[in-house]
Design a protein around this motif. Structure first.
Motif, PDB file in Angstrom:
ATOM      1  N   GLU A 171      39.526  64.926  21.668  1.00  0.00           N
ATOM      2  CA  GLU A 171      39.231  64.860  23.097  1.00  0.00           C
ATOM      3  C   GLU A 171      39.410  63.408  23.541  1.00  0.00           C
ATOM      4  OE1 GLU A 171      35.728  66.450  26.136  1.00  0.00           O
ATOM      5  OE2 GLU A 171      35.318  66.194  24.016  1.00  0.00           O
ATOM      6  N   ASP A 172      40.380  63.162  24.408  1.00  0.00           N
ATOM      7  CA  ASP A 172      40.661  61.803  24.841  1.00  0.00           C
ATOM      8  C   ASP A 172      39.468  61.195  25.571  1.00  0.00           C
ATOM      9  OD1 ASP A 172      43.180  62.067  23.809  1.00  0.00           O
ATOM     10  OD2 ASP A 172      44.146  62.507  25.725  1.00  0.00           O
ATOM     11  N   VAL A 173      39.231  59.910  25.314  1.00  0.00           N
ATOM     12  CA  VAL A 173      38.138  59.169  25.940  1.00  0.00           C
ATOM     13  C   VAL A 173      38.740  57.978  26.674  1.00  0.00           C
ATOM     14  CG1 VAL A 173      36.017  57.863  25.519  1.00  0.00           C
ATOM     15  CG2 VAL A 173      36.489  59.916  24.180  1.00  0.00           C
ATOM     16  N   TYR A 174      38.232  57.726  27.884  1.00  0.00           N
ATOM     17  CA  TYR A 174      38.783  56.676  28.744  1.00  0.00           C
ATOM     18  C   TYR A 174      37.711  55.705  29.199  1.00  0.00           C
ATOM     19  CZ  TYR A 174      42.684  59.930  29.095  1.00  0.00           C
ATOM     20  OH  TYR A 174      43.732  60.760  28.804  1.00  0.00           O
ATOM     21  N   ARG A 187      41.776  53.015  31.612  1.00  0.00           N
ATOM     22  CA  ARG A 187      42.600  52.769  30.427  1.00  0.00           C
ATOM     23  C   ARG A 187      42.118  53.671  29.291  1.00  0.00           C
ATOM     24  NH1 ARG A 187      39.255  47.936  29.995  1.00  0.00           N
ATOM     25  NH2 ARG A 187      38.092  47.930  28.035  1.00  0.00           N
ATOM     26  N   GLU A 188      43.000  53.919  28.334  1.00  0.00           N
ATOM     27  CA  GLU A 188      42.641  54.729  27.164  1.00  0.00           C
ATOM     28  C   GLU A 188      41.664  53.958  26.292  1.00  0.00           C
ATOM     29  OE1 GLU A 188      46.406  55.417  25.397  1.00  0.00           O
ATOM     30  OE2 GLU A 188      47.027  56.924  26.851  1.00  0.00           O
ATOM     31  N   HIS A 189      40.708  54.702  25.724  1.00  0.00           N
ATOM     32  CA  HIS A 189      39.676  54.055  24.910  1.00  0.00           C
ATOM     33  C   HIS A 189      39.586  54.627  23.505  1.00  0.00           C
ATOM     34  CE1 HIS A 189      35.542  51.853  25.347  1.00  0.00           C
ATOM     35  NE2 HIS A 189      36.163  51.520  24.253  1.00  0.00           N
ATOM     36  N   GLY A 190      40.071  55.830  23.284  1.00  0.00           N
ATOM     37  CA  GLY A 190      40.006  56.406  21.952  1.00  0.00           C
ATOM     38  C   GLY A 190      40.051  57.921  22.015  1.00  0.00           C
ATOM     39  N   VAL A 191      39.737  58.546  20.884  1.00  0.00           N
ATOM     40  CA  VAL A 191      39.747  60.011  20.774  1.00  0.00           C
ATOM     41  C   VAL A 191      38.455  60.450  20.095  1.00  0.00           C
ATOM     42  CG1 VAL A 191      40.920  62.025  19.825  1.00  0.00           C
ATOM     43  CG2 VAL A 191      42.266  60.058  20.607  1.00  0.00           C
ATOM     44  N   TRP A 192      37.723  61.352  20.751  1.00  0.00           N
ATOM     45  CA  TRP A 192      36.513  61.936  20.167  1.00  0.00           C
ATOM     46  C   TRP A 192      36.926  63.144  19.338  1.00  0.00           C
ATOM     47  CZ3 TRP A 192      31.291  60.627  20.478  1.00  0.00           C
ATOM     48  CH2 TRP A 192      30.414  61.564  19.934  1.00  0.00           C
ATOM     49  N   CYS A 193      36.483  63.170  18.070  1.00  0.00           N
ATOM     50  CA  CYS A 193      36.914  64.221  17.142  1.00  0.00           C
ATOM     51  C   CYS A 193      35.763  65.148  16.775  1.00  0.00           C
ATOM     52  CB  CYS A 193      37.492  63.599  15.874  1.00  0.00           C
ATOM     53  SG  CYS A 193      39.059  62.742  16.144  1.00  0.00           S
ATOM     54  N   THR A 194      36.042  66.440  16.856  1.00  0.00           N
ATOM     55  CA  THR A 194      35.077  67.479  16.503  1.00  0.00           C
ATOM     56  C   THR A 194      35.742  68.485  15.574  1.00  0.00           C
ATOM     57  OG1 THR A 194      33.963  67.292  18.638  1.00  0.00           O
ATOM     58  CG2 THR A 194      33.596  69.323  17.400  1.00  0.00           C
ATOM     59  N   LEU A 195      35.061  68.820  14.497  1.00  0.00           N
ATOM     60  CA  LEU A 195      35.551  69.857  13.587  1.00  0.00           C
ATOM     61  C   LEU A 195      34.762  71.131  13.861  1.00  0.00           C
ATOM     62  CD1 LEU A 195      37.567  70.228  11.227  1.00  0.00           C
ATOM     63  CD2 LEU A 195      35.639  69.863   9.670  1.00  0.00           C
ATOM     64  N   GLU A 196      35.446  72.145  14.363  1.00  0.00           N
ATOM     65  CA  GLU A 196      34.804  73.428  14.657  1.00  0.00           C
ATOM     66  C   GLU A 196      34.701  74.240  13.367  1.00  0.00           C
ATOM     67  OE1 GLU A 196      33.473  74.207  17.426  1.00  0.00           O
ATOM     68  OE2 GLU A 196      34.348  72.781  18.864  1.00  0.00           O
TER      69      GLU A 196
END
Length: 332
Positions: free
Chosen positions: A321-324, A148-157
């Motif tokens: 980046e999708d996290v599951y 199942r979907e769990h969230g989104v990991w966010c990175t600022l390059e």
């Protein structure tokens, strides 16, 4: 979901995030008697792989909020987290000397070995923070997994920006607009930032605000627990510090941060409730603009903003980046 990354898009920064997650899990388990840690390894001509497994000896020993954060819900007994994840809310691995096309196969081999070993001693085997990059390999190893979907990991390059203005100039206009508004509103309120170490005085100053934000997010974390948690960071990898927000000379918000190699983590926020201040403006400064300015000052190439509350992060140009969550051996 909104991932900007695809399963075959394994960049250096993705591998660095995975390696830090693994190192951090090992350090966390050494500090918490409720947890244990082991690794499975595979070395061949294809490359060398290591995969962590975090064991929770008794789920009932964790408070309700921590169980919910880990996605454990009403589970009881012992749990194995293949790929780990409790330290940074992200699975980890180390895959070196392997060609791009062999990465998935090597990781699947490690996951198979980890599941086999963990299933011998624990009641539940799962992976709560799998990235979209690693998910296909896990499904190769456990095709019956429930995901199942769990969230989104966010990175600022950030790249090689010489200063924040230089970084803004490189952004598309629609992204730059949000940062310019943040800067303008912060200047109108007179918000400033500084970088301070984890002294006893600053930890005490930060703890109440962090506990207040936890309560606003339906997590019952006391000031004493926050102090204990902050002090444990001193014994985990990286250089730890606060990016502090000040208004009229007084501290009103604290973001826990860490430098590791060329990346800066900004991972835990505390905000004091000041009725005369616009809280969303303080939030955007304390969570994003202040840490961005500090990251550029520290020479970071990436600002890791982690999982949760992804909408304002993505609007400002973060990579998502999708996290599951994967139940690797579902109940019959």
């Amino acid at each position: 979901m909104v991932s900007n990354l695809f399963p075959d898009d394994v960049t250096r920064s993705v591998m660095a995030r995975n390696a830090l997650a693994m190192t951090d899990d090992k350090a966390l388990c050494a500090l918490d008697v409720r947890l244990d840690y082991f690794e499975v390894q595979n070395r061949s001509r294809r490359g060398h792989g290591r995969l962590p497994v975090v064991l929770i000896k008794q789920v009932e020993s964790l408070n309700d909020d921590y169980r919910r954060y880990l996605g454990l819900g009403s589970r009881t007994g012992s749990v194995a987290l293949v790929g780990g994840g409790p330290a940074r809310l992200r699975s980890g691995s180390s895959l070196v000397g392997v060609a791009h096309e062999g990465r998935r196969e090597l990781l699947a081999t490690l996951v198979t070995a980890a599941i086999d070993r963990a299933a011998q001693t624990t009641d539940v085997v799962l992976s709560p923070f799998l990235t979209a990059t690693d998910l296909p390999a896990y499904l190769d190893a456990a095709p019956g997994a429930v995901v199942r979907e769990h969230g989104v990991w966010c990175t600022l390059e950030i790249g090689e920006a010489s200063d924040v203005a230089d970084f803004f100039r490189r952004l598309p206009a629609r992204r730059r607009r949000h940062w310019n508004r943040d800067a303008r509103e912060a200047e109108e309120l007179g918000l400033e930032h500084d970088v301070v170490p984890f002294s006893d005085e600053v930890v005490a100053e930060a703890a109440a605000g962090i506990a207040d934000v936890s309560r606003r997010n339906d997590m019952n974390e006391s000031v004493d627990i926050v102090r204990w948690r902050i002090n444990n960071y001193r014994r985990r990898p990286g250089k730890h510090f606060f990016v502090r927000t000040r208004w009229q000379g007084r501290p009103i918000a604290h973001m826990l941060c860490r430098m590791f190699d060329d990346a800066m983590d900004a991972h835990t926020i505390g905000i004091s409730d000041i009725p005369e201040l616009d809280r969303p403006v303080v939030y955007h400064f304390a969570c994003m603009l202040g840490p961005l300015r500090a990251a550029v000052e520290q020479g970071a190439r990436r600002l890791e903003l982690g999982i949760g509350h992804e909408s304002p992060k993505l609007r400002r140009g973060c990579t998502g980046e999708d996290v599951y969550f994967a139940d690797l051996i579902p109940a019959a």
